[in-house]
Structure formats: structure tokens, C-alpha cells
Write an enzyme that holds these catalytic residues in place. Structure first.
Site, mmCIF file in Angstrom:
data_model
loop_
_atom_site.group_PDB
_atom_site.id
_atom_site.type_symbol
_atom_site.label_atom_id
_atom_site.label_comp_id
_atom_site.label_asym_id
_atom_site.label_seq_id
_atom_site.Cartn_x
_atom_site.Cartn_y
_atom_site.Cartn_z
ATOM 1 N N ASN A 109 -4.934 0.310 -10.025
ATOM 2 C CA ASN A 109 -4.607 -0.987 -9.452
ATOM 3 C C ASN A 109 -5.505 -2.046 -10.079
ATOM 4 O OD1 ASN A 109 -3.511 -2.935 -7.815
ATOM 5 N ND2 ASN A 109 -4.657 -2.349 -5.977
ATOM 6 N N THR A 110 -5.008 -3.264 -10.142
ATOM 7 C CA THR A 110 -5.858 -4.372 -10.565
ATOM 8 C C THR A 110 -5.965 -5.347 -9.407
ATOM 9 O OG1 THR A 110 -4.085 -5.803 -11.387
ATOM 10 C CG2 THR A 110 -4.970 -4.178 -12.927
ATOM 11 N N HIS A 111 -7.099 -6.023 -9.337
ATOM 12 C CA HIS A 111 -7.321 -6.957 -8.227
ATOM 13 C C HIS A 111 -8.065 -8.186 -8.757
ATOM 14 C CE1 HIS A 111 -7.753 -8.301 -4.156
ATOM 15 N NE2 HIS A 111 -9.045 -8.495 -4.370
ATOM 16 N N ILE A 144 0.863 -1.185 0.000
ATOM 17 C CA ILE A 144 0.000 0.000 0.000
ATOM 18 C C ILE A 144 0.900 1.236 0.000
ATOM 19 C CG2 ILE A 144 -1.745 1.261 1.328
ATOM 20 C CD1 ILE A 144 -2.757 -1.413 0.366
ATOM 21 N N LEU A 145 0.580 2.180 -0.874
ATOM 22 C CA LEU A 145 1.366 3.422 -0.916
ATOM 23 C C LEU A 145 0.640 4.510 -0.128
ATOM 24 C CD1 LEU A 145 2.591 3.076 -4.560
ATOM 25 C CD2 LEU A 145 3.946 2.912 -2.472
ATOM 26 N N ASP A 162 -6.555 4.079 -3.709
ATOM 27 C CA ASP A 162 -6.496 5.117 -2.679
ATOM 28 C C ASP A 162 -5.713 4.563 -1.496
ATOM 29 O OD1 ASP A 162 -8.211 3.433 -1.363
ATOM 30 O OD2 ASP A 162 -9.978 4.724 -1.566
ATOM 31 N N ALA A 163 -5.833 5.215 -0.340
ATOM 32 C CA ALA A 163 -4.987 4.823 0.798
ATOM 33 C C ALA A 163 -5.475 3.544 1.489
ATOM 34 C CB ALA A 163 -4.904 5.970 1.796
ATOM 35 N N GLY A 164 -6.648 3.043 1.089
ATOM 36 C CA GLY A 164 -7.166 1.826 1.706
ATOM 37 C C GLY A 164 -6.715 0.575 0.962
#
Ligand code: GAR
Length: 198
Positions: A106-108, A91-92, A140-142
Site C-alpha cells: 500500500n502507499t500512503h 480495507i481488505l 495488514d488488517a489495520g
């Protein structure tokens, strides 16, 4: 449109992007590929394709904040329009997100908001879902909580293992990632045309 791709491992999705750029179907420039550790197959793939690479080894920094700053600087040096996390398993923080607002994708390997985190395929299988899939989103940050850009569904077969299911998901994930990047690139071109014409 310039992109930087971040990887932590195999980089098979990165390879699909490299191939799509090489065959002309994806009009973007891969400005650099970066990793959070030395010796990833993803960075090796990039080097084989002649793409600049960088490694910002998480273990070489005293804390997460310093590592985040170093990674942000390495990414910024390549001057990307978008940064793509493709199997980048960290996580950035806000420092990075502020530098690339709404520009970090991002990919998930699951249909978010179901099964976020590092084991999206395993968790979906363990839950017994009959349909799962993949998601491309703005990070995002999550943990996998950002706005969703695109999704594709993949049926779970009775005989599936985590590996067989993940491989079928990745086929859709690669297609979705390339389509999303192509769409953003076309939108960037339109914006440039409009600006030039104004
Ligand atoms: C991809 O399926 C990606 O969605 C997943 O790691 C795989 C990387 O494969 N990422 C996550 O699970 C992030 N939560 P690759 O290295 O072969 O492209």
C-alpha cells in the site's frame, strides 16, 4: 514478477507504474488493474494501455465479507506475485490477506505512523507539521498499520493547500513505489536464479 494494481479513483500513481513498465525501467508485468467501483479513471488508464481490468463494485454485494471474497477471487485470477493498493480506499479483510500473505502493498501520502487514514495530507496540514511525506508499506488488517518498506520526506510550504501539497507528495510517492517494486522484482529474480542453480 506479476502485479495487480487496485485503484479507487484517479490512478495517477498507477499511470507512473504503467509508464515505467512501458519505458523498460520497471521490469514487472501488470497482470490486471481492479477497482471497487465502476467508471474510475484508473481503470480507464489501464484499458488505454491494453491492461486487463476488473471492477468488483462494493455496492453490488450484500455485505463486506462477500465483496471481499469476490475481490479476492478476481485478483487471484490474475495470478499476481504482489498486489498493490494505489489509492484503493477500502480495507481488505483477513480472507484476502491470507491469500496474499506479505504480498499486499500500500502507499500512503504521509509519514506513517503519523496521519493514517483517508485524509493523510489534510490531517498533516491541519496539524501544522513542517515536514510530511509518503510511505510504502505491507498492508495488514489495520488502517495503514503494516510494516514500513520505504518513506520519503516532503517539506510543507507556508502557502500549501491540500492539493498543492498532495501533488508534491505524489511526485515522491510515484518514485518510491516504482523503486520498491523494482527492488522486489530484482529480489524475486535473485531467488529464481538461486533456485535454478540449486
Ligand atoms: C495517493 O496519494 C495515495 O497515497 C492515496 O491516494 C492517492 C491516490 O492518487 N491513498 C490514501 O490516502 C490511502 N490511505 P492517485 O489515484 O492519483 O494515484
Amino acid at each position: 514478477m506479476r502485479i495487480v494494481v487496485l485503484v479507487s479513483g484517479t490512478g495517477s500513481n498507477l499511470q507512473a507504474v504503467i509508464d515505467a513498465v512501458a519505458d523498460g525501467s520497471l521490469p514487472v508485468t501488470i497482470a490486471a488493474v481492479g477497482a471497487d467501483r465502476p467508471g474510475t479513471r484508473g481503470v480507464e488508464r489501464a484499458a488505454e494501455a491494453g491492461i486487463p481490468t476488473f471492477e468488483v463494485d462494493f455496492r453490488q454485494y450484500p455485505d463486506r465479507a462477500e465483496w471481499n471474497r469476490a475481490l479476492t477471487d478476481a485478483v487471484a485470477a490474475a495470478e499476481p506475485d504482489y498486489v498493490v493498493s494505489s489509492g484503493f480506499m477500502r480495507i481488505l479483510d483477513q480472507h484476502f490477506l491470507d491469500r496474499f500473505p506479505n504480498r499486499y502493498l500500500n502507499t500512503h501520502p504521509a509519514l506513517l505512523p503519523s496521519f493514517p487514514g483517508a485524509h493523510g495530507v489534510r490531517d498533516a496540514l491541519a496539524h501544522g507539521v513542517k515536514v510530511t511525506g509518503c510511505t510504502v508499506m505491507v498492508a495488514d488488517a489495520g488502517v495503514d498499520t503494516g510494516p514500513i518498506l520505504a518513506q520519503a520526506a516532503v517539506a510543507v510550504l507556508p502557502e500549501d493547500t491540500e492539493d498543492t501539497l498532495h501533488e508534491r507528495i505524489k511526485v515522491e510517492e510515484r518514485r518510491l513505489l516504482i523503486e520498491t517494486l523494482a527492488g522486489l522484482s530484482a529480489a524475486a529474480d535473485t531467488t529464481a536464479d538461486t533456485t535454478a542453480g540449486a
